[in-house]
Design an enzyme around this catalytic site. Structure first.
Site, PDB file in Angstrom:
ATOM      1  N   GLU A 132       0.862  -1.186   0.000  1.00 46.16           N
ATOM      2  CA  GLU A 132       0.000   0.000   0.000  1.00 46.16           C
ATOM      3  C   GLU A 132       0.896   1.233   0.000  1.00 46.16           C
ATOM      4  O   GLU A 132       2.105   1.114   0.239  1.00 46.16           O
ATOM      5  CB  GLU A 132      -0.895  -0.017   1.254  1.00 46.16           C
ATOM      6  CG  GLU A 132      -1.813  -1.229   1.268  1.00 46.16           C
ATOM      7  CD  GLU A 132      -2.788  -1.240   2.439  1.00 46.16           C
ATOM      8  OE1 GLU A 132      -2.741  -0.311   3.275  1.00 46.16           O
ATOM      9  OE2 GLU A 132      -3.599  -2.168   2.494  1.00 46.16           O
ATOM     10  N   THR A 163       2.082  -4.885 -10.089  1.00 47.09           N
ATOM     11  CA  THR A 163       2.506  -5.344 -11.414  1.00 47.09           C
ATOM     12  C   THR A 163       1.317  -6.000 -12.109  1.00 47.09           C
ATOM     13  O   THR A 163       0.568  -6.748 -11.474  1.00 47.09           O
ATOM     14  CB  THR A 163       3.640  -6.395 -11.271  1.00 47.09           C
ATOM     15  OG1 THR A 163       4.670  -5.835 -10.481  1.00 47.09           O
ATOM     16  CG2 THR A 163       4.180  -6.802 -12.633  1.00 47.09           C
ATOM     17  N   ARG A 248       9.774 -15.073  -4.868  1.00 43.55           N
ATOM     18  CA  ARG A 248      11.186 -14.651  -4.827  1.00 43.55           C
ATOM     19  C   ARG A 248      12.054 -15.544  -5.706  1.00 43.55           C
ATOM     20  O   ARG A 248      13.077 -15.091  -6.239  1.00 43.55           O
ATOM     21  CB  ARG A 248      11.660 -14.602  -3.363  1.00 43.55           C
ATOM     22  CG  ARG A 248      11.041 -13.396  -2.662  1.00 43.55           C
ATOM     23  CD  ARG A 248      11.087 -13.425  -1.156  1.00 43.55           C
ATOM     24  NE  ARG A 248      10.330 -12.264  -0.649  1.00 43.55           N
ATOM     25  CZ  ARG A 248       9.914 -12.129   0.586  1.00 43.55           C
ATOM     26  NH1 ARG A 248      10.157 -13.071   1.479  1.00 43.55           N
ATOM     27  NH2 ARG A 248       9.232 -11.054   0.954  1.00 43.55           N
ATOM     28  N   LEU A 343      31.071  -1.924 -22.636  1.00 43.02           N
ATOM     29  CA  LEU A 343      30.669  -1.285 -23.891  1.00 43.02           C
ATOM     30  C   LEU A 343      31.078   0.191 -23.971  1.00 43.02           C
ATOM     31  O   LEU A 343      30.929   0.828 -25.026  1.00 43.02           O
ATOM     32  CB  LEU A 343      29.149  -1.399 -24.091  1.00 43.02           C
ATOM     33  CG  LEU A 343      28.663  -2.655 -24.822  1.00 43.02           C
ATOM     34  CD1 LEU A 343      28.833  -3.909 -23.957  1.00 43.02           C
ATOM     35  CD2 LEU A 343      27.197  -2.512 -25.232  1.00 43.02           C
ATOM     36  N   GLU A 368       8.977  -7.604  -4.508  1.00 46.51           N
ATOM     37  CA  GLU A 368       8.798  -8.892  -3.808  1.00 46.51           C
ATOM     38  C   GLU A 368       9.774  -9.025  -2.627  1.00 46.51           C
ATOM     39  O   GLU A 368      10.291 -10.106  -2.344  1.00 46.51           O
ATOM     40  CB  GLU A 368       8.853 -10.056  -4.787  1.00 46.51           C
ATOM     41  CG  GLU A 368       7.702  -9.933  -5.789  1.00 46.51           C
ATOM     42  CD  GLU A 368       7.452 -11.142  -6.638  1.00 46.51           C
ATOM     43  OE1 GLU A 368       7.565 -12.252  -6.118  1.00 46.51           O
ATOM     44  OE2 GLU A 368       7.116 -10.970  -7.824  1.00 46.51           O
TER      45      GLU A 368
HETATM   46  N1  CAA Z   1       5.887 -18.829   5.624  1.00 49.18           N
HETATM   47  C1  CAA Z   1       4.893 -19.043   6.516  1.00 49.18           C
HETATM   48  N2  CAA Z   1       4.665 -18.218   7.560  1.00 49.18           N
HETATM   49  C2  CAA Z   1       5.474 -17.148   7.688  1.00 49.18           C
HETATM   50  C3  CAA Z   1       6.524 -16.877   6.801  1.00 49.18           C
HETATM   51  C4  CAA Z   1       6.709 -17.777   5.720  1.00 49.18           C
HETATM   52  N3  CAA Z   1       7.673 -17.583   4.819  1.00 49.18           N
HETATM   53  N4  CAA Z   1       7.139 -15.743   7.188  1.00 49.18           N
HETATM   54  C5  CAA Z   1       6.516 -15.317   8.289  1.00 49.18           C
HETATM   55  N5  CAA Z   1       5.507 -16.174   8.597  1.00 49.18           N
HETATM   56  C6  CAA Z   1       4.600 -16.105   9.748  1.00 49.18           C
HETATM   57  C7  CAA Z   1       5.397 -16.171  11.040  1.00 49.18           C
HETATM   58  O1  CAA Z   1       5.653 -17.505  11.434  1.00 49.18           O
HETATM   59  C8  CAA Z   1       4.464 -15.467  12.010  1.00 49.18           C
HETATM   60  O2  CAA Z   1       3.447 -16.371  12.379  1.00 49.18           O
HETATM   61  P1  CAA Z   1       2.786 -16.338  13.865  1.00 49.18           P
HETATM   62  O3  CAA Z   1       2.180 -14.998  14.058  1.00 49.18           O
HETATM   63  O4  CAA Z   1       1.799 -17.449  13.823  1.00 49.18           O
HETATM   64  O5  CAA Z   1       3.926 -16.572  14.822  1.00 49.18           O
HETATM   65  C9  CAA Z   1       3.817 -14.400  11.144  1.00 49.18           C
HETATM   66  O6  CAA Z   1       3.973 -14.836   9.788  1.00 49.18           O
HETATM   67  C10 CAA Z   1       4.459 -13.043  11.304  1.00 49.18           C
HETATM   68  O7  CAA Z   1       5.833 -13.178  11.037  1.00 49.18           O
HETATM   69  P2  CAA Z   1       6.876 -12.053  11.395  1.00 49.18           P
HETATM   70  O8  CAA Z   1       6.767 -11.705  12.841  1.00 49.18           O
HETATM   71  O9  CAA Z   1       8.208 -12.498  10.891  1.00 49.18           O
HETATM   72  O10 CAA Z   1       6.305 -10.831  10.531  1.00 49.18           O
HETATM   73  P3  CAA Z   1       6.821  -9.366  10.319  1.00 49.18           P
HETATM   74  O11 CAA Z   1       5.676  -8.436  10.433  1.00 49.18           O
HETATM   75  O12 CAA Z   1       8.019  -9.103  11.199  1.00 49.18           O
HETATM   76  O13 CAA Z   1       7.259  -9.363   8.767  1.00 49.18           O
HETATM   77  C11 CAA Z   1       8.631  -9.783   6.859  1.00 49.18           C
HETATM   78  C12 CAA Z   1       8.122 -10.264   8.217  1.00 49.18           C
HETATM   79  C13 CAA Z   1       9.485 -10.915   6.329  1.00 49.18           C
HETATM   80  C14 CAA Z   1       9.470  -8.533   7.000  1.00 49.18           C
HETATM   81  C15 CAA Z   1       7.413  -9.519   5.915  1.00 49.18           C
HETATM   82  O14 CAA Z   1       6.665  -8.402   6.319  1.00 49.18           O
HETATM   83  C16 CAA Z   1       7.833  -9.314   4.475  1.00 49.18           C
HETATM   84  O15 CAA Z   1       8.074 -10.283   3.764  1.00 49.18           O
HETATM   85  N6  CAA Z   1       7.908  -8.044   4.017  1.00 49.18           N
HETATM   86  C17 CAA Z   1       8.148  -7.747   2.605  1.00 49.18           C
HETATM   87  C18 CAA Z   1       6.875  -7.763   1.843  1.00 49.18           C
HETATM   88  C19 CAA Z   1       7.078  -7.911   0.375  1.00 49.18           C
HETATM   89  O16 CAA Z   1       7.888  -8.714  -0.086  1.00 49.18           O
HETATM   90  N7  CAA Z   1       6.299  -7.171  -0.381  1.00 49.18           N
HETATM   91  C20 CAA Z   1       6.322  -7.238  -1.802  1.00 49.18           C
HETATM   92  C21 CAA Z   1       4.921  -7.281  -2.314  1.00 49.18           C
HETATM   93  S1  CAA Z   1       4.662  -7.924  -3.918  1.00 49.18           S
HETATM   94  C22 CAA Z   1       5.312  -6.774  -4.963  1.00 49.18           C
HETATM   95  O17 CAA Z   1       6.441  -6.445  -4.851  1.00 49.18           O
HETATM   96  C23 CAA Z   1       4.442  -6.165  -6.034  1.00 49.18           C
HETATM   97  C24 CAA Z   1       4.302  -6.908  -7.272  1.00 49.18           C
HETATM   98  O18 CAA Z   1       3.326  -6.742  -7.942  1.00 49.18           O
HETATM   99  C25 CAA Z   1       5.358  -7.819  -7.770  1.00 49.18           C
END
Ligand code: CAA
Length: 388
Positions: A132, A163, A248, A343, A368
């Protein structure tokens, strides 16, 4: 040139898919990639052909209209598409990894039957809406809300950086269904872009991947049927995280393809360009660049194949996909920069494709999950593994 390709870990079937994609890329995509970029043109006819080749739903089971292959096949094909055109590859990658994959993994049988065949055969295109304006890396900080009214969900909010936003027929949208619970109160929904209250806003004017659209999605009392909840109520954060683990691998592969394109451009140029009485490919300074490129590209590909293999084996691959994405995107940027250096002045102009590869490479370090986020995922996974 064949030594640039690698069949390590690939079966005969994977190799066939890769060769088909390479052939298509060379004949149909490469000749028009510069024009797609220059005109900011969505390559509709290419995406249609890619769908006919089974590339838009590679891992979708055949019973749901897909090619029924695996993640290794996906990376083998996507690498070839990415070498030719990073815009085509992100369109393909989002549809496969961020839309088909979560529907297949978390969807009901009805949802799979309804959405997967048309996403795989190219009749429809998908997008993934998590970020967002004020929540990107901190995905759980979203404010978009979904409220149940009778047998409908009503969505309100703004999604950013989407995207395929302009062309998408189907969106996977994340919204708060219980705001007090933060990440435990997020749900995922399948939303048709024809739904009342759904608008794709004006596309962003971007540095690279200009043939793919990136838009906001505005949800203004957007109404969807209750059965379009994807996965469990309040289970959306997990849907997002699991989906991004797979996504990813796709972005890493796109970065790998861009890096390879930079290296191929550099080799071809350095064989042709003469300085000090011989092709510059014979000069130590240029060979130093080429050696860096080749070694890092092969290392990135091995990281990607390791993550893909683990995914195909049904094992946890969160750390491996983050490692692959971080490494591949950083080397794509580094190699694209070196390519411009090889280049010289020509690398800085649109007479050669290198400036496009340079512009396209940058986004792979951002979308991502930025490189910084990948390192968080890697380190947290390590700590978790060692604490068991
Ligand atoms: N698989 C399963 N569960 C997962 C997980 C995974 N890979 N990663 C985290 N979780 C779960 C955790 O186990 C936890 O579960 P519980 O609450 O049950 O304990 C819960 O999710 C929360 O985990 P965190 O405390 O680690 O969460 P966080 O708020 O600290 O965030 C983060 C973790 C990795 C930073 C995450 O927010 C993240 O990946 N951020 C980046 C987002 C992103 O990649 N955005 C891109 C969007 S797509 C895009 O780019 C546009 C497009 O069109 C291509």
């Amino acid at each position: 040139m064949s030594t640039i390709w690698s069949n390590t870990l690939l079966s005969e079937d994977h190799i066939m898919v890769a060769e088909g994609a390479r052939d298509f890329s060379n004949k149909e995509i490469k000749p028009i990639a510069a024009e797609i970029d220059k005109q900011h043109r969505y390559p509709k006819e290419i995406i249609k052909s890619m769908a006919e080749m089974g590339l838009m739903g590679i891992a979708v089971p055949e019973e749901f209209g897909g090619a029924g292959m695996d993640c290794l096949a996906y990376t083998a094909a996507l690498e070839e598409i990415s070498v030719a055109c990073a815009s085509c590859s992100v369109i393909m990658s989002v549809n496969n990894s961020l839309v088909c994959d979560p529907i297949q993994k978390f969807g009901t049988d009805e949802q799979k039957k309804k959405y997967l065949p048309s996403l795989a055969d190219g009749e429809k295109l998908g997008c993934f809406a998590l970020s967002e304006p004020d929540s990107g890396s901190d995905a759980a900080a979203m404010t978009t809300k979904a409220v149940k009214k009778g047998n409908k969900w009503i969505l309100n909010g703004v999604k950013n950086w989407i995207t395929n936003g302009k062309e998408a027929d189907v969106a996977i949208i994340f919204a708060l269904t219980n705001p007090e619970l933060k990440h435990k109160g997020i749900s995922a929904f399948i939303v048709d872009s024809s739904a009342t209250g759904y608008t794709a806003a004006k596309p962003e004017d971007k540095l690279g991947i200009r043939g793919s659209s990136t838009t906001q999605i505005l949800l203004d009392n957007c109404e969807i049927p209750e059965e379009n909840l994807l996965g469990e109520l309040n289970g959306g954060f997990k849907v997002a995280m699991v989906t991004l683990d797979g996504g990813r691998i796709g972005v890493a592969t796109q970065a790998l393809g861009i890096a390879r394109a930079s290296m191929e451009t550099s080799i071809a140029y350095s064989l042709e360009r003469k300085a000090f009485g011989k092709p510059i490919a014979n000069l130590g300074a240029i060979q130093d660049h080429l050696a860096h490129m080749s070694t890092k590209i092969d290392a990135a590909r091995l990281l990607i194949r390791e993550a893909a293999l683990l995914k195909d084996q049904g094992k946890n691959y969160s750390r491996q996909s983050a490692q692959a994405k971080w490494f591949a995107s950083e080397i794509a940027m580094e190699i694209a920069t070196k390519g411009i250096q090889v280049l010289g002045g020509f690398g800085y102009t649109s007479e050669y494709p290198q400036e496009r590869h340079f512009r396209d490479a940058k986004i792979t370090e951002i979308y991502e999950g930025t490189s910084e986020i990948q390192k968080i995922v890697i380190a947290r996974s390590l700590v978790k593994e060692f604490s068991k």
